[in-house]
Design an enzyme around this catalytic site. Structure first.
Site, short mmCIF file in Angstrom:
data_model
loop_
_atom_site.label_atom_id
_atom_site.label_comp_id
_atom_site.label_asym_id
_atom_site.label_seq_id
_atom_site.Cartn_x
_atom_site.Cartn_y
_atom_site.Cartn_z
N LYS A 138 3.15 -8.50 -0.11
CA LYS A 138 3.33 -8.46 -1.31
C LYS A 138 4.87 -8.85 -1.78
O LYS A 138 5.32 -9.81 -1.37
CB LYS A 138 2.86 -7.23 -2.04
CG LYS A 138 1.63 -6.60 -1.31
CD LYS A 138 0.50 -7.68 -1.79
CE LYS A 138 -0.98 -7.30 -1.46
NZ LYS A 138 -1.43 -6.62 -0.32
N TYR A 181 -5.29 2.13 -3.08
CA TYR A 181 -5.79 0.85 -2.71
C TYR A 181 -7.28 0.71 -2.04
O TYR A 181 -7.32 1.64 -1.19
CB TYR A 181 -4.60 0.19 -1.77
CG TYR A 181 -5.34 -1.22 -1.12
CD1 TYR A 181 -5.64 -2.19 -2.12
CD2 TYR A 181 -5.11 -1.43 0.22
CE1 TYR A 181 -6.27 -3.20 -1.38
CE2 TYR A 181 -5.61 -2.58 0.85
CZ TYR A 181 -6.25 -3.59 -0.13
OH TYR A 181 -6.78 -4.54 0.41
N ARG A 219 4.97 -8.44 22.05
CA ARG A 219 4.26 -7.40 21.35
C ARG A 219 5.25 -6.15 21.44
O ARG A 219 5.15 -5.35 20.20
CB ARG A 219 2.96 -7.23 22.25
CG ARG A 219 2.32 -5.71 21.75
CD ARG A 219 0.88 -5.84 21.92
NE ARG A 219 0.60 -5.87 23.48
CZ ARG A 219 0.81 -5.12 24.49
NH1 ARG A 219 1.42 -3.95 24.26
NH2 ARG A 219 0.78 -5.67 25.58
N ASP A 271 3.22 4.95 0.50
CA ASP A 271 3.02 3.46 0.21
C ASP A 271 3.77 3.04 -0.80
O ASP A 271 3.58 3.27 -1.85
CB ASP A 271 1.31 3.15 0.26
CG ASP A 271 1.11 1.78 0.21
OD1 ASP A 271 1.87 0.86 -0.22
OD2 ASP A 271 0.08 1.40 0.53
C1 LIG Z 1 -0.74 -0.63 -2.09
C2 LIG Z 1 -1.13 -1.43 -0.94
N1 LIG Z 1 -1.29 -0.90 0.24
C3 LIG Z 1 -1.63 -1.71 1.23
C4 LIG Z 1 -2.31 -2.85 1.10
C5 LIG Z 1 -2.92 -3.85 2.38
O1 LIG Z 1 -1.99 -4.66 2.70
P1 LIG Z 1 -2.55 -6.03 3.65
O2 LIG Z 1 -3.52 -6.77 2.57
O3 LIG Z 1 -1.15 -6.71 3.75
O4 LIG Z 1 -3.15 -5.57 4.92
C6 LIG Z 1 -2.47 -3.54 -0.03
C7 LIG Z 1 -3.33 -4.76 -0.25
O5 LIG Z 1 -3.32 -5.26 -1.53
C8 LIG Z 1 -2.07 -2.77 -1.27
O6 LIG Z 1 -2.13 -3.06 -2.55
#
Ligand SMILES: Cc1ncc(COP(=O)(O)O)c(C=O)c1O
Length: 390
Positions: free
Chosen positions: A204, A107, A55, A179
């Site tokens: 992604k 998001y 961890r 992000d």
């Molecule tokens: C721009 C963005 N940030 C964060 C996330 C969250 O990621 P996760 O689904 O891997 O938790 C997403 C998910 O679609 C996203 O599109």
């Protein structure tokens, strides 16, 4: 027992393949091994190999963390179990009662965290139009601690001027968190533009094959990197060695994949822009996109994500999606296969109706994640879907 290569002076695509990756000298393996061990034995009191418990730290995960640190140009990284755990770990660095400024179009999962969960820690968020620097400035309060940047935004591909927002944040001693999931460090490096922390959903593009969920937080300074690592260890948000290994494998082809995603993103945006059934296309690579000039300045490409509004609203949008064969009707993005979805009922369903209106997401909005297939096939499939519903 690892042979390390100094990759710091190498080109981006070379670092994708080699940074952090190490060859195990035990069997001359060319690929970093997966170390599934949850625990590591001590050679005596206080005498470890550098690892004691997975961890906290794991050799396979460290390989990925070193790779992502190099690609983003950071001082350190913690790889996490999901994008959301990266986001929530970063937010946990802020004190109780902290106020955050974020865009009104982000998001949906981040929206939910901001609006449903963070108030439990007495934290509050003001969501503003991040394209308007005066709106960001006016939202700053004495208790503001951070500015959240998602650029391009999900799903409407609006851009935030990262340098300008970071300048404002510095004046007020605010942490900036970006992000960078949509563009990846191949196309945008927020730390170089002044951001303190970059978060990713590695689910992604970084992994790129739709076969893992993961995340990462990359920090601009060693001090912040240490705080992130300690927080992820305390919260238990670090990722498994298996998932780290998959993402590390995916990252090796990031440059190749991003070029193909972008080529298809542009081809689809140009195609859709000519269709009379389409009200509006959202793709910063189009010259008429309001943030095109900013995209040319702060990004080194436009990426593979685009959205568009169908004339006729949700019914027409759903009818069109139902006729496609090559695109999977699915949430998520950034995989080699093209995906299509309806944000208002899927990725952004966690947003309130008022939130959707404020963000400009309409019932007819469709989001596309352009894969790496031949663009002619992707366009032909859309052509036949338009023809069928006409
Ligand atoms: C721009 C963005 N940030 C964060 C996330 C969250 O990621 P996760 O689904 O891997 O938790 C997403 C998910 O679609 C996203 O599109």
């Amino acid at each position: 027992m690892k042979k390390e290569l100094n990759t710091s002076n190498l080109e981006f695509s070379t670092r994708c393949v080699h940074s952090g990756v190490y060859k195990d000298e035990l069997y001359n393996s060319v690929v970093t091994p997966i170390y599934p061990s949850s625990t590591f034995y001590f050679e005596g009191p206080g005498q470890t190999s550098g690892y004691d418990y997975t961890r906290t730290r794991n050799p396979t995960r460290v390989a990925l963390e070193e790779n992502l640190t190099s690609l983003e140009g950071g001082a350190g990284c913690t790889a996490t179990s999901t994008g959301m755990s990266a986001i929530s770990s970063a937010l946990h660095l802020l004190p109780e009662n902290a106020h955050i400024i974020a865009g009104n179009e982000i998001y949906g999962g981040t929206f939910r965290l901001f609006n449903d969960i963070m108030p439990n820690r007495a934290m509050s968020v003001s969501q503003v139009d991040m394209r308007n620097l005066d709106a960001v400035r006016s939202a700053i309060r004495p208790e503001t601690k951070a500015i959240w940047i998602e650029t391009p935004s999900n799903p409407l591909l609006n851009l935030t001027d990262i340098k300008a927002v970071c300048g404002l944040a510095r004046e007020h001693d605010l942490l900036t968190i970006a992000d960078n999931t949509f563009l990846t460090p191949y196309l945008q490096r927020p730390l170089e533009l002044g951001v303190d922390l970059v978060v990713h959903s590695t689910t992604k593009y970084l992994n790129g094959h739709s076969d893992v969920v993961g995340g990462a937080v990359i920090a601009a300074t060693p001090e912040l990197a240490e705080q992130v690592a300690a927080m992820c260890n305390a919260l238990g948000t670090t990722c498994s060695p298996y998932d780290a290994w998959l993402v590390l494998r995916g990252v090796k082809t990031l440059s190749l994949r991003m070029r193909a995603h972008e080529e298809n993103g542009m081809a689809l945006a140009q195609f859709l822009d000519q269709r009379e059934e389409v009200e509006r296309v959202y793709y910063p690579g189009l010259q008429k996109h309001p943030d095109h000039a900013l995209a040319c300045r702060q990004q080194s490409g436009f990426g593979g994500m685009l959205s568009f509004d169908m004339k006729g609203g949700e019914d027409r949008a759903q009818a069109f999606i139902a006729q496609l064969h090559l695109y999977s009707f699915a949430e998520s993005l950034g995989g080699v296969e093209s995906l299509i979805e309806h944000p208002a009922s899927m990725s952004h369903a966690a947003m309130t109706p008022a939130g959707l209106v404020a963000a400009g997401i309409s019932p007819g909005t469709i989001r596309v994640s352009a894969g790496i297939e031949a663009s002619s096939d992707l366009i032909t499939d859309m052509e036949q879907a338009f023809a069928t519903i006409s």
